[in-house]
Design a protein around this motif. Structure first.
Motif, PDB file in Angstrom:
ATOM      1  N   ALA A   1       0.832  -1.205   0.000  1.00  0.00           N
ATOM      2  CA  ALA A   1       0.000   0.000   0.000  1.00  0.00           C
ATOM      3  C   ALA A   1       0.864   1.252   0.000  1.00  0.00           C
ATOM      4  O   ALA A   1       0.550   2.249  -0.679  1.00  0.00           O
ATOM      5  CB  ALA A   1      -0.920  -0.008   1.213  1.00  0.00           C
ATOM      6  N   ILE A   2       1.956   1.214   0.735  1.00  0.00           N
ATOM      7  CA  ILE A   2       2.869   2.355   0.776  1.00  0.00           C
ATOM      8  C   ILE A   2       3.481   2.596  -0.599  1.00  0.00           C
ATOM      9  O   ILE A   2       3.517   3.724  -1.087  1.00  0.00           O
ATOM     10  CB  ILE A   2       3.969   2.115   1.824  1.00  0.00           C
ATOM     11  N   VAL A   3       3.935   1.531  -1.227  1.00  0.00           N
ATOM     12  CA  VAL A   3       4.556   1.650  -2.550  1.00  0.00           C
ATOM     13  C   VAL A   3       3.541   2.179  -3.571  1.00  0.00           C
ATOM     14  O   VAL A   3       3.831   3.092  -4.350  1.00  0.00           O
ATOM     15  CB  VAL A   3       5.151   0.303  -3.001  1.00  0.00           C
ATOM     16  N   ALA A   4       2.340   1.598  -3.556  1.00  0.00           N
ATOM     17  CA  ALA A   4       1.304   2.042  -4.503  1.00  0.00           C
ATOM     18  C   ALA A   4       0.936   3.498  -4.270  1.00  0.00           C
ATOM     19  O   ALA A   4       0.747   4.276  -5.220  1.00  0.00           O
ATOM     20  CB  ALA A   4       0.070   1.154  -4.374  1.00  0.00           C
ATOM     21  N   GLY A   5       0.835   3.893  -3.011  1.00  0.00           N
ATOM     22  CA  GLY A   5       0.490   5.274  -2.690  1.00  0.00           C
ATOM     23  C   GLY A   5       1.570   6.251  -3.120  1.00  0.00           C
ATOM     24  O   GLY A   5       1.274   7.318  -3.665  1.00  0.00           O
TER      25      GLY A   5
END
Length: 463
Positions: A131-135
């Motif tokens: 989720a961090i990477v996608a965000g």
């Protein structure tokens, strides 16, 4: 133009991006590549370590201190001929000086059109990393997130879940996974990594990080990402615009560069040379006599950690006081300003300094000034014309106390920053300018021109 480059960033300070960047620089150096390091923002300590890791001094890139064109021009000039240019970011990837993220690492990456590799501290985290990477990938337009490095992983099972999660939910490649280290190979203190001058195991530490990078990172993939950086990078402005030859008499400017004072931008010294000065390095600690000088530049550093050695060197302290009293142009920043005072109080002890200025400084447990600065010159001095807008930065744990200078005059009235006296900095006496503010010569081109001019005038009067 082929200009291989990457930006190494983190989600916040303390994620381990400096350790990763140092390891990457040393690993590429071990492959006999020419590695040019850059450090984003106002930083001397990380920049020094990056230089040691890569075998090339590090250049600072700062969107606050330089226009975009100047920044690109400097980047292209200093990275010319390198096999790979590696830029270490600062703070969090999107953290800038305002809600728009101006002067952030991501903004710098866009300016120099460089792919970003994000270092993530994966302590106590698994699927959330995706989720961090996608965000991060979607957060800003024009942002090129080219890969991630997972730091402080706990074991093979942990690494497997992290990698599989990122691959399942994003198209961002995992370029390596680093284990948790039992201890930091390079000790830290309040200003970040300790100075290399205070640590005897420099090469051992850097070689350890280089081996870790070779074992844990996909160096080939990282090289390919760097090589795919946009070739469309150019600048319409000379980085050195406004810095010109101001004297042909070659005045000598002494630059104190030793274990106590070593916070200098290389570009500041280059600017002095371009303006016509001969720059000679001198020391506050060594008993070796100084050469004849016509100007003195005292940069920042850690005079408090070597205060005893400085205090015992009475010959140099007296020499500096005589030079200053004779009208020598003196420019002192932070640690250099501390040296010009009567004494420095550190860990309950007072140590005599040069006594040029009738004031004291005291080291405090918390920062007394931190961040970018701006202000206007309101009092005549040899370095900046009245009315000049000055931008810079400050980061000091010391405080100016017991100032007994008669009717003290401050050249810099600050609209941003603390300085040495409630928003004032740049204490003036004769040809001395001293304070906590650090400047970069490329953002203040008049500084080098005027410094060399003042040194040349001092030389002529002496002759």
């Amino acid at each position: 133009m082929n200009f291989p480059r990457i930006v190494l960033a983190g989600l916040s300070g303390g994620t381990g991006k400096t350790i990763v960047t140092l390891g990457l620089c040393r690993a590429f150096l071990n492959q006999e590549l020419v590695v040019k390091p850059f450090k984003k923002g106002p930083d001397y300590i990380d920049a020094r370590w990056l230089g040691l890791a890569s075998g090339q001094y590090a250049t600072n890139l700062d969107p606050f201190l330089m226009s975009n064109d100047k920044l690109i021009s400097l980047f292209l000039e200093k990275g010319q001929g390198a096999d790979i240019s590696i830029v270490e970011g600062n703070r969090g990837l999107f953290d800038g000086k305002d809600v728009d993220g101006s002067c952030s690492t991501s903004e710098l990456a866009r300016i120099i059109k460089a792919p970003v590799i994000l270092t993530i501290d994966c302590t106590k985290m698994t699927r959330t990393v995706a989720a961090i990477v996608a965000g991060c990938k979607a957060f800003e337009d024009g942002f090129n997130l080219a890969g991630v490095i997972l730091n402080r992983t706990a074991g093979e099972r942990h690494r497997s879940i992290l990698k599989n999660s990122i691959e399942a939910y994003t198209d961002i490649p995992v370029l390596g996974m680093l284990p948790k280290l039992k201890e930091n190979p390079i000790p830290e203190r309040h200003m970040g990594l300790v100075s290399n001058t205070e640590y005897s195991l420099v090469d051992k530490a850097l070689n350890t990080l280089g081996c870790m990078a070779e074992d844990c990172l996909d160096l080939e993939a990282i090289s390919q990402i760097a090589a795919q950086a946009s070739a469309d990078l150019s600048s319409a402005q000379d980085a050195w615009g406004g810095i010109e030859l101001s004297s042909e008499s070659k005045p000598v400017i002494g630059v104190v560069r030793d274990e106590a004072l070593w916070f200098y931008y290389e570009e500041n010294l280059e600017a002095l040379r371009r303006s016509g000065a001969v720059v000679k390095e001198i020391s506050l600690i060594s008993s070796e006599p100084w050469p004849e000088i016509h100007g003195l530049y005292l940069g920042g550093g850690f005079p408090e950690t070597l205060a005893d050695e400085i205090s015992r060197n009475t010959g140099i302290r007296n020499h500096v006081r005589r030079l200053a009293d004779s009208g020598l142009p003196v420019f002192a920043e932070c640690g250099g300003f501390m040296y010009l005072g009567r004494d420095v109080e550190y860990e309950g002890h007072k140590y005599d300094m040069s006594g040029v200025l009738d004031l004291s400084t005291r080291l405090c447990p918390r920062p007394q000034g931190l961040g970018y600065t701006s202000g206007k010159i309101v009092y005549e001095n040899p370095f900046f014309p009245v009315g000049t807008e000055v931008i810079g930065h400050e980061f000091h744990y010391s405080l100016c106390v017991d100032n007994k200078e008669p009717s003290p005059k401050y050249a810099l009235e600050m609209s941003r920053g603390k300085g040495m006296a409630e928003g004032h900095d740049g204490l003036i006496r004769d040809n001395i300018y001293a304070g906590y503010n650090h400047i970069h010569a490329l953002s203040m081109p008049c500084w080098a021109n005027n410094f060399v001019k003042a040194a040349a005038e001092f030389k002529d009067k002496k002759a």
